[in-house]
Write a protein that holds these residues in place. Sequence first.
Motif, PDB file in Angstrom:
ATOM      1  N   UNK A   1      13.956 -15.044  24.582  1.00 45.70           N
ATOM      2  CA  UNK A   1      13.400 -14.385  24.871  1.00 45.70           C
ATOM      3  C   UNK A   1      14.681 -13.490  24.926  1.00 45.70           C
ATOM      4  N   UNK A   2      16.195 -13.919  24.616  1.00 41.30           N
ATOM      5  CA  UNK A   2      17.258 -13.537  25.394  1.00 41.30           C
ATOM      6  C   UNK A   2      17.498 -12.846  24.000  1.00 41.30           C
ATOM      7  N   UNK A   3      17.319 -13.793  22.695  1.00 40.73           N
ATOM      8  CA  UNK A   3      17.241 -13.020  20.931  1.00 40.73           C
ATOM      9  C   UNK A   3      16.544 -11.822  21.234  1.00 40.73           C
ATOM     10  N   UNK A   4      15.758 -11.495  21.664  1.00 40.41           N
ATOM     11  CA  UNK A   4      15.240 -10.551  21.569  1.00 40.41           C
ATOM     12  C   UNK A   4      15.924  -8.897  22.576  1.00 40.41           C
TER      13      UNK A   4
ATOM     14  N   UNK B   1       8.904  -1.766  28.056  1.00 37.53           N
ATOM     15  CA  UNK B   1       9.559  -2.829  26.825  1.00 37.53           C
ATOM     16  C   UNK B   1      11.066  -3.472  28.234  1.00 37.53           C
ATOM     17  N   UNK B   2      11.577  -1.686  27.920  1.00 38.62           N
ATOM     18  CA  UNK B   2      12.583  -1.647  29.500  1.00 38.62           C
ATOM     19  C   UNK B   2      12.515  -1.974  30.568  1.00 38.62           C
TER      20      UNK B   2
ATOM     21  N   UNK C   1       4.198  -9.218  27.210  1.00 38.77           N
ATOM     22  CA  UNK C   1       3.864  -9.460  26.113  1.00 38.77           C
ATOM     23  C   UNK C   1       4.706 -10.667  25.707  1.00 38.77           C
ATOM     24  N   UNK C   2       4.193 -11.875  24.474  1.00 36.65           N
ATOM     25  CA  UNK C   2       5.745 -12.153  23.992  1.00 36.65           C
ATOM     26  C   UNK C   2       6.724 -12.276  23.468  1.00 36.65           C
ATOM     27  N   UNK C   3       7.853 -13.503  23.170  1.00 35.48           N
ATOM     28  CA  UNK C   3       8.905 -12.532  22.707  1.00 35.48           C
ATOM     29  C   UNK C   3       8.595 -11.880  21.353  1.00 35.48           C
ATOM     30  N   UNK C   4       7.407 -12.377  20.729  1.00 38.35           N
ATOM     31  CA  UNK C   4       7.560 -12.198  18.577  1.00 38.35           C
ATOM     32  C   UNK C   4       7.058 -10.808  19.061  1.00 38.35           C
ATOM     33  N   UNK C   5       5.621 -10.555  19.825  1.00 38.55           N
ATOM     34  CA  UNK C   5       5.242  -9.374  19.697  1.00 38.55           C
ATOM     35  C   UNK C   5       6.230  -8.576  20.404  1.00 38.55           C
TER      36      UNK C   5
ATOM     37  N   UNK D   1      10.847 -19.419  35.165  1.00 31.95           N
ATOM     38  CA  UNK D   1       9.381 -19.241  35.306  1.00 31.95           C
ATOM     39  C   UNK D   1       9.312 -18.028  35.810  1.00 31.95           C
ATOM     40  N   UNK D   2       9.627 -17.607  37.269  1.00 30.08           N
ATOM     41  CA  UNK D   2       8.943 -16.398  37.925  1.00 30.08           C
ATOM     42  C   UNK D   2       9.056 -14.928  36.938  1.00 30.08           C
ATOM     43  N   UNK D   3      10.092 -14.718  36.346  1.00 34.06           N
ATOM     44  CA  UNK D   3      10.739 -13.625  35.667  1.00 34.06           C
ATOM     45  C   UNK D   3       9.777 -13.722  34.173  1.00 34.06           C
ATOM     46  N   UNK D   4       9.814 -15.018  33.723  1.00 40.47           N
ATOM     47  CA  UNK D   4       9.032 -14.321  32.836  1.00 40.47           C
ATOM     48  C   UNK D   4       6.713 -15.092  32.452  1.00 40.47           C
TER      49      UNK D   4
END
Length: 249
Positions: free
Chosen positions: A241-244, A211-212, A188-192, A180-183
């Motif tokens: 997020x892992x998929x992105x 992004x980096x 941005x959202x994963x889609x963005x 939770x703290x990381x996200x």
Amino acid sequence: MSFAELQVCAVEAADAAGGVCVVRCIGGVARAGQVYAVGELRIGLRHIERYGRAVGFFDAGHVAKVHLTGSVVALLAGGQVLTYVPPDGHALAELEAWLATGPPLLEEPHPEQLRSLATSRMQDEELPDGVRLRWGRVALAALDRADRSEERPYVRSYLLQRFGPGGDGDPERDPAALCRDVLALFELTPAQAAEQAPGWRDLPRPAILRLRRIKNLLRCTEPARPYLAATDPLAMAVDAWAAVRPGLP
């Protein structure tokens, strides 16, 4: 409480046995016979000279010529900081008591040196696990005091990966809390992020760094993910997020 630290001004002579350096005491009291740390290596302070005569000690703000033991002396460079190591190898209980008092770390050791010392001890496999966990908490406190709280997930991820969840109620090793703290740090959202990833080379530098940063922080969730139920919405968010992540710079 006084933590002795020496900053190297110049290395005048050095060989396999040690050498002679001009140093400035930037904290505490330096005394002949003390041991100092340079990363994982150790240096002995054998002899101190000031104004051409031997002295037993000198304190913060003063410069002295010191005779040091240890082959690492030859690798020292100007500006490098040497941190005193107490006879028992660490001052863990003293540091914990100091950090518990609340005031900012505006005196020795400097928060950056404290963070470096604590993370080094945290990763020292020769220490008992309980001691390493305590050093991990000191590292987290040092990051807070140094206003570098965004680096906390890296320490928490290491503690979780190495020692598992905090069955003793340790919130720093709570897998869900870490995720939770990381996200929550992402703008941005994963889609963005997925939309920006293919053309990241054409983005403005701040956008590339954003992004980096996301990619690096996502690594911190990896040790936590196996502890989340597959149907947990938090697990789904981590998986999205892992998929992105592979496409991020």
